[in-house]
Scaffold this active site. Structure first.
Site, mmCIF file in Angstrom:
data_model
loop_
_atom_site.group_PDB
_atom_site.id
_atom_site.type_symbol
_atom_site.label_atom_id
_atom_site.label_comp_id
_atom_site.label_asym_id
_atom_site.label_seq_id
_atom_site.Cartn_x
_atom_site.Cartn_y
_atom_site.Cartn_z
ATOM 1 N N LYS A 1 41.415 3.448 53.314
ATOM 2 C CA LYS A 1 39.722 3.994 51.944
ATOM 3 C C LYS A 1 39.954 2.680 51.558
ATOM 4 O O LYS A 1 39.542 2.722 50.287
ATOM 5 C CB LYS A 1 40.027 4.771 51.278
ATOM 6 C CG LYS A 1 40.064 6.396 51.910
ATOM 7 C CD LYS A 1 39.427 7.311 50.496
ATOM 8 C CE LYS A 1 39.831 8.816 52.334
ATOM 9 N NZ LYS A 1 41.148 9.481 52.520
ATOM 10 N N ASP B 1 37.720 -2.394 47.664
ATOM 11 C CA ASP B 1 37.355 -3.695 47.061
ATOM 12 C C ASP B 1 36.588 -4.679 47.291
ATOM 13 O O ASP B 1 36.038 -5.192 48.527
ATOM 14 C CB ASP B 1 38.932 -4.014 46.795
ATOM 15 C CG ASP B 1 39.256 -4.800 45.237
ATOM 16 O OD1 ASP B 1 38.210 -5.357 44.451
ATOM 17 O OD2 ASP B 1 40.175 -3.978 44.916
ATOM 18 N N ARG C 1 47.233 19.868 56.777
ATOM 19 C CA ARG C 1 48.013 20.583 56.279
ATOM 20 C C ARG C 1 48.388 22.293 56.773
ATOM 21 O O ARG C 1 49.080 22.799 57.203
ATOM 22 C CB ARG C 1 47.979 21.416 54.572
ATOM 23 C CG ARG C 1 48.649 20.370 54.110
ATOM 24 C CD ARG C 1 48.254 20.853 52.529
ATOM 25 N NE ARG C 1 47.070 20.246 52.290
ATOM 26 C CZ ARG C 1 46.129 19.646 51.299
ATOM 27 N NH1 ARG C 1 46.721 20.446 50.560
ATOM 28 N NH2 ARG C 1 44.869 19.531 51.042
#
Ligand code: 5IU
Length: 445
Positions: free
Chosen positions: A279, A282, A416
C-alpha cells in the site's frame, strides 16, 4: 432517377420551403437554454407539411402523443392514445439538439411498457444529440442535419458564406459532450479468464489470468503471519489451490534473503504469483526507495504491489521507474473493505481514471465491486469469509459468492478464513471451489 437522388431532391426542396416560410431563421436568437444562437428552427409551421403530419395515416400505424405537462394535469395520462404494453414505438420529433427531449420521451414511453429503439427527426442540429441517444440505446435518423441544410442554402445562395460559417462555428463550439455514463450495453458476453488474458498487454496480468484458468483458482490467500517458517509452511500447503499469495512483509520478525528465495521457489513449484500488499502512499521519490531499497527490496521478488491513489499520479510515476524494467505490476486501491473508509465516490472514480492513464503498470484494482468494463483490468476483493461478518476491528466480510457474483470480483483475497483454520489446505480448497463455481455461474448466466 435513382431512389437516393429522388430522396435528396425532396430533402433539398423541403429545406428550401422551410427557409422560405421562415421555419429556419438566421440572426441572433436566445435559445430556451439561454445560449445565443445564430440559427433558429421554429417548426410549428410543419403542420402544413402532410408528409410529416400524416406519417401514421400514410403507414396505417397507431399514433400516440406524449404530454409534456403531465405534472400540471394531475391524474391525466402522460401518454395519450391506445397501445399494448410490449409494442414498439418510434419517436418522431421536429428538431434534436442535445437529445435530452427525445430521451425524456423514450423514458415516459418505456415507463408504460412500450419499447423504444429508434427515433426520426426532421432536423438534427448536430450538437451531440445523436451520440447521446446512441448511448441510451436509441438510433436516431434525421431527414437533414445543419451541415446539409447550410450546403443546400449556400448552393441556392439563400444565405451568404459568412452566415453559414458563423453557424458552423456555433455548432462546433456548442456540441454537448457525450455523457460520462457508460453506454448501455444490452446482453454483453462475459469473457473467460483465458479470453481476458489474451486481451492483456501486461505480462503479469497475462500470466495471472493464465494461472487462474489452468489451476481453476481465483483465490488469493493473504499470509498475514509473523514468522518466515509459518508463511513458507502455509504457502506450501495452500499452494496448489491459489493463483496468488499475498504478503505483508513488514510484519515478519525474521525476514531474510533466504526467505525470499524459498518463497519464490514455492511460487514457481505451485504456480502462483506473489503480491506484496505494501500500500504505497507517499510522494514518487519516497515510494521509489520504499519499493527498491531497504531491508525488503520488494521490487526484486514481488510480482505485484499495490498503491493508494491518494498522493496523485506521482506515486505511480515513482513506482514505475523501479518496477517497469523488472516487468512488475501494480494494483490501485480504489475501495476498501473496512467500515467507514473514505475510498468512495469521487475518490474511487478518480482512482479508476488514474489506472486508465497508467495501463503500462496498473493491471487492476483492490476494490469491493467491479469498477471498470475494461476486460484487461483485474478486480481483487479482500474482506471475504465463509463464516463471520466482521472482526471487531472494522473488517467487513462478504461470502465468496457475493464477492464474485454480486460484486463481480475476479479474485477473492482470504486471510484468516484460511490461515486460522486448523487445516489450511482443506480450507483453501473450499474457498477455491466456492469462488471458482461463482465465476463459472457468472460465465453461464
Ligand atoms: N485488506 C483488506 N481490506 C482492504 C484492503 C486490504 O482486508 O480493503 I486495500 C487486506 C488486509 C488483510 C487481508 O491483509 O486483506 C484480509 O484479511 P482477512 O481475510 O483475514 O480479514
Amino acid at each position: 432517377m435513382r431512389q437516393a437522388d429522388k430522396m435528396s431532391d425532396r430533402v433539398e426542396k423541403l429545406m428550401l420551403d422551410l427557409f422560405d416560410i421562415e421555419a429556419v431563421k438566421f440572426g441572433d436568437f436566445t435559445l430556451k437554454s439561454g445560449i445565443q444562437s445564430p440559427i433558429y428552427f421554429d417548426l410549428r409551421v410543419i403542420v402544413s407539411y402532410p408528409v410529416i403530419m400524416l406519417m401514421s395515416a400514410h403507414h396505417d400505424v397507431p399514433m400516440l402523443i406524449r404530454r409534456k405537462e403531465a405534472k400540471d394535469y394531475g391524474t391525466k395520462k402522460m401518454i395519450e392514445g391506445k397501445f399494448e404494453p410490449g409494442s414498439s414505438c418510434l419517436i418522431v420529433e421536429d428538431v434534436v439538439t442535445s437529445g435530452s427531449s427525445v430521451k425524456e420521451t423514450a423514458e415516459s414511453l418505456e415507463s408504460v411498457g412500450l419499447v423504444v429503439t429508434d427515433a426520426v427527426v426532421l432536423l438534427d442540429r448536430e450538437q451531440g444529440g445523436k451520440q447521446k441517444l446512441k448511448e441510451a440505446g436509441i438510433a436516431l435518423q434525421s431527414i437533414c442535419g445543419t451541415s446539409q441544410l447550410l450546403r443546400i442554402l449556400r448552393k441556392h445562395e439563400k444565405i451568404p458564406e459568412s452566415v453559414a460559417e458563423q453557424v458552423r462555428d456555433f455548432v462546433r463550439n456548442n456540441t454537448f459532450p457525450p455523457s460520462q455514463e457508460p453506454p448501455v450495453k444490452k446482453s454483453r458476453k462475459i469473457l473467460s479468464y483465458r479470453e481476458r488474458g489474451d486481451l492483456c498487454q501486461h505480462p503479469v496480468a497475462k500470466q495471472l489470468f493464465g494461472i487462474m484458468e489452468s489451476k481453476k483458482s481465483n483465490l488469493a490467500v493473504s499470509a498475514d503471519l509473523c514468522t518466515t517458517a509459518q508463511i513458507l509452511k502455509l504457502a506450501d500447503e495452500v499452494g496448489p489451490h491459489i493463483c496468488m499469495l499475498k504478503t505483508h512483509v513488514d510484519i515478519i520478525n525474521d525476514f531474510s534473503a533466504e526467505f525470499v528465495q524459498s518463497l519464490t521457489e514455492l511460487a514457481n513449484r505451485h504456480e502462483f504469483l506473489i503480491f506484496e500488499d505494501r500500500k504505497f502512499a507517499d510522494i514518487g521519490s519516497t515510494v521509489q526507495h520504499q519499493y527498491r531499497d531497504g531491508l525488503f527490496q520488494i521490487a526484486d521478488w514481488a510480482h505485484l504491489i499495490n498503491a493508494h491513489s491518494l498522493p496523485g499520479a506521482g506515486v505511480l510515476e515513482g513506482l514505475k521507474q523501479v518496477g517497469l524494467g523488472k516487468q512488475r505490476a501494480c494494483l490501485l486501491i480504489a475501495e476498501m473493505s473496512s467500515q467507514g473508509n473514505l475510498a468512495t465516490g469521487e475518490y474511487t472514480k478518480a482512482t479508476v481514471k488514474m489506472a486508465e492513464e497508467h495501463q503500462d503498470f496498473v493491471v487492476g484494482f483492490i476494490s469491493q465491486s467491479q469498477l471498470s468494463d475494461n476486460p484487461a483490468f483485474i478486480h481483487m476483493t479482500p474482506g471475504v469469509q465463509l463464516s463471520g461478518s466482521g472482526d471487531g476491528l472494522g473488517q467487513q466480510y462478504v461470502s465468496p459468492w457475493d464477492a464474485v457474483v454480486t460484486r463481480r470480483a475476479d479474485v477473492i483475497i482470504v486471510g484468516r478464513g484460511v490461515y486460522k483454520d486448523p487445516d489450511p489446505a482443506t480450507a483453501a480448497r473450499s474457498y477455491q471451489t466456492a469462488a471458482f463455481q461463482a465465476y463459472q455461474h457468472r460465465l453461464t448466466n
